[in-house]
Design a protein around this motif. Structure first.
Motif, PDB file in Angstrom:
ATOM      1  N   CYS A 144       4.926  13.308  -2.253  1.00 58.42           N
ATOM      2  CA  CYS A 144       3.977  12.705  -1.320  1.00 58.42           C
ATOM      3  C   CYS A 144       4.610  12.636   0.063  1.00 58.42           C
ATOM      4  N   ALA A 145       3.765  12.521   1.071  1.00 56.94           N
ATOM      5  CA  ALA A 145       4.197  12.307   2.453  1.00 56.94           C
ATOM      6  C   ALA A 145       3.393  11.145   3.001  1.00 56.94           C
ATOM      7  N   VAL A 146       4.080  10.130   3.513  1.00 56.68           N
ATOM      8  CA  VAL A 146       3.441   8.919   4.017  1.00 56.68           C
ATOM      9  C   VAL A 146       3.824   8.733   5.476  1.00 56.68           C
ATOM     10  N   ASP A 147       2.852   8.646   6.356  1.00 57.50           N
ATOM     11  CA  ASP A 147       3.117   8.410   7.769  1.00 57.50           C
ATOM     12  C   ASP A 147       3.289   6.919   8.052  1.00 57.50           C
ATOM     13  N   ASP A 148       4.093   6.612   9.078  1.00 56.69           N
ATOM     14  CA  ASP A 148       4.337   5.217   9.480  1.00 56.69           C
ATOM     15  C   ASP A 148       4.777   4.374   8.289  1.00 56.69           C
ATOM     16  N   ALA A 149       5.730   4.897   7.529  1.00 61.16           N
ATOM     17  CA  ALA A 149       6.177   4.209   6.314  1.00 61.16           C
ATOM     18  C   ALA A 149       6.827   2.867   6.619  1.00 61.16           C
ATOM     19  N   LEU A 150       7.562   2.792   7.730  1.00 65.54           N
ATOM     20  CA  LEU A 150       8.184   1.539   8.164  1.00 65.54           C
ATOM     21  C   LEU A 150       7.473   1.038   9.414  1.00 65.54           C
ATOM     22  N   PRO A 151       7.569  -0.254   9.708  1.00 68.93           N
ATOM     23  CA  PRO A 151       7.043  -0.761  10.985  1.00 68.93           C
ATOM     24  C   PRO A 151       7.672  -0.009  12.155  1.00 68.93           C
ATOM     25  N   LYS A 152       6.922   0.148  13.234  1.00 68.25           N
ATOM     26  CA  LYS A 152       7.373   0.969  14.358  1.00 68.25           C
ATOM     27  C   LYS A 152       8.690   0.477  14.945  1.00 68.25           C
ATOM     28  N   MET A 164       7.864  11.501  13.692  1.00 61.49           N
ATOM     29  CA  MET A 164       8.448  10.156  13.683  1.00 61.49           C
ATOM     30  C   MET A 164       7.783   9.252  12.650  1.00 61.49           C
ATOM     31  N   GLY A 165       8.606   8.623  11.802  1.00 59.93           N
ATOM     32  CA  GLY A 165       8.111   7.639  10.855  1.00 59.93           C
ATOM     33  C   GLY A 165       7.534   8.204   9.578  1.00 59.93           C
ATOM     34  N   ARG A 166       7.551   9.513   9.410  1.00 62.40           N
ATOM     35  CA  ARG A 166       6.994  10.132   8.198  1.00 62.40           C
ATOM     36  C   ARG A 166       8.041  10.119   7.093  1.00 62.40           C
ATOM     37  N   LEU A 167       7.637   9.671   5.918  1.00 64.20           N
ATOM     38  CA  LEU A 167       8.509   9.626   4.746  1.00 64.20           C
ATOM     39  C   LEU A 167       7.985  10.605   3.706  1.00 64.20           C
ATOM     40  N   VAL A 168       8.857  11.506   3.254  1.00 66.58           N
ATOM     41  CA  VAL A 168       8.526  12.453   2.193  1.00 66.58           C
ATOM     42  C   VAL A 168       9.350  12.092   0.962  1.00 66.58           C
ATOM     43  N   LEU A 200      19.036  -1.674   7.066  1.00 68.31           N
ATOM     44  CA  LEU A 200      17.588  -1.666   7.234  1.00 68.31           C
ATOM     45  C   LEU A 200      16.960  -0.614   6.325  1.00 68.31           C
ATOM     46  N   TRP A 201      17.517   0.607   6.372  1.00 64.20           N
ATOM     47  CA  TRP A 201      16.978   1.681   5.543  1.00 64.20           C
ATOM     48  C   TRP A 201      17.291   1.469   4.065  1.00 64.20           C
ATOM     49  N   LEU A 202      18.518   1.084   3.756  1.00 63.70           N
ATOM     50  CA  LEU A 202      18.896   0.898   2.363  1.00 63.70           C
ATOM     51  C   LEU A 202      18.096  -0.235   1.717  1.00 63.70           C
ATOM     52  N   GLY A 203      17.738  -1.247   2.500  1.00 65.37           N
ATOM     53  CA  GLY A 203      16.900  -2.317   1.972  1.00 65.37           C
ATOM     54  C   GLY A 203      15.511  -1.821   1.617  1.00 65.37           C
ATOM     55  N   ALA A 204      14.950  -0.973   2.471  1.00 69.92           N
ATOM     56  CA  ALA A 204      13.632  -0.404   2.179  1.00 69.92           C
ATOM     57  C   ALA A 204      13.685   0.450   0.925  1.00 69.92           C
ATOM     58  N   MET A 205      14.754   1.211   0.761  1.00 67.86           N
ATOM     59  CA  MET A 205      14.879   2.055  -0.431  1.00 67.86           C
ATOM     60  C   MET A 205      15.129   1.234  -1.694  1.00 67.86           C
ATOM     61  N   ALA A 215       0.830  -1.205   0.000  1.00 68.47           N
ATOM     62  CA  ALA A 215       0.000   0.000   0.000  1.00 68.47           C
ATOM     63  C   ALA A 215       0.864   1.255   0.000  1.00 68.47           C
ATOM     64  N   THR A 216       1.940   1.251   0.801  1.00 66.51           N
ATOM     65  CA  THR A 216       2.836   2.409   0.842  1.00 66.51           C
ATOM     66  C   THR A 216       3.537   2.600  -0.486  1.00 66.51           C
ATOM     67  N   LEU A 217       4.031   1.535  -1.064  1.00 72.99           N
ATOM     68  CA  LEU A 217       4.711   1.622  -2.368  1.00 72.99           C
ATOM     69  C   LEU A 217       3.769   2.154  -3.439  1.00 72.99           C
ATOM     70  N   ASN A 218       2.543   1.655  -3.452  1.00 71.68           N
ATOM     71  CA  ASN A 218       1.577   2.105  -4.456  1.00 71.68           C
ATOM     72  C   ASN A 218       1.209   3.572  -4.257  1.00 71.68           C
ATOM     73  N   THR A 219       1.059   3.996  -3.000  1.00 69.80           N
ATOM     74  CA  THR A 219       0.735   5.392  -2.713  1.00 69.80           C
ATOM     75  C   THR A 219       1.837   6.322  -3.201  1.00 69.80           C
ATOM     76  N   ILE A 220       3.083   5.962  -2.926  1.00 71.61           N
ATOM     77  CA  ILE A 220       4.204   6.800  -3.354  1.00 71.61           C
ATOM     78  C   ILE A 220       4.239   6.912  -4.876  1.00 71.61           C
ATOM     79  N   ALA A 221       4.113   5.786  -5.562  1.00 66.87           N
ATOM     80  CA  ALA A 221       4.157   5.807  -7.026  1.00 66.87           C
ATOM     81  C   ALA A 221       3.027   6.642  -7.606  1.00 66.87           C
TER      82      ALA A 221
END
Length: 207
Positions: free
Chosen positions: A20-28, A173-177, A83-88, A5-11
């Motif tokens: 776009c700005a997505v809250d709680d992009a990664l698990p807490k 916290m956890g917001r991805l832009v 962890l972060w580079l894998g998500a990216m 859902a997050t990947l689709n929202t960003i695209a």
């Protein structure tokens, strides 16, 4: 690590709005692990951020006053950087598949804004002069209020919408832009308390 859902929202929002700005992009748990790592970084490993590249790089107190340290892709697999580079890497693959962007590389650094630090209005890439194509900012600030009481907001100008007034984004916290690097002006307002983030860029060519 990033949900479908997050990947689709960003695209979708990159395609329609350019940001776009997505809250709680990664698990807490992942978010708090990254935050703990960023906060624990000793001042000695951070250095004053500059502007420009290679021989043209310089530090300008009038433009920016944050300190940074680059993430290391060669760290052990269980390191927070990975962890972060894998998500990216997930995001890169998704954007290439769905938006055909041809992204080839990603680089990122931890950024620490001490009280009073800021980053004046700028763009990450001038059209035709850089291969930075997509910018990312991920916030690592627990208990940061959603209003402007602590400063440190990201002001995002333009995008595909060409709005006259900037969008104000609190570094919660956890917001991805995520936004298009070319031509998207933005700035960071002076922080009223220490502010942490990970800033990064997807490239269409080599670093």
């Amino acid at each position: 690590m990033l949900s479908s859902a997050t990947l689709n929202t960003i695209a979708e929002q990159l395609h329609t709005a350019g940001w776009c700005a997505v809250d709680d992009a990664l698990p807490k748990l992942a978010a708090h692990r990254l935050a703990a790592h960023a906060i624990a970084l000793p001042d000695a490993v951070l250095h004053r951020a500059g502007v420009g590249r290679a021989a043209q790089r310089q530090t300008l107190d009038t433009l920016r006053r944050d300190t940074i340290v680059w993430l290391e892709p060669n760290n052990p697999a269980d390191a927070p950087d990975q962890l972060w580079l894998g998500a990216m890497a997930q995001l890169q693959a998704h954007l290439n598949q769905h938006l055909f962007l041809g992204l080839k590389a990603y680089e990122a650094h931890y950024a620490r804004y001490a009280t009073g630090a800021f980053y004046g209005r700028h763009v990450d890439a001038f059209k035709g002069q850089s291969n930075r194509f997509i910018s990312t900012v991920y916030y690592l600030n627990a208990d940061w209020p959603s209003d402007a009481n602590c400063g440190g907001e990201l002001l995002l100008y333009g995008g595909l919408e060409h709005k006259q007034h900037p969008t104000h984004i609190a570094p919660m916290m956890g917001r991805l832009v995520v936004f298009l690097s070319e031509g998207t002006a933005h700035e960071v307002l002076p922080a009223l308390r220490t502010r942490h983030s990970i800033a990064g860029w997807f490239r269409r060519g080599s670093s």
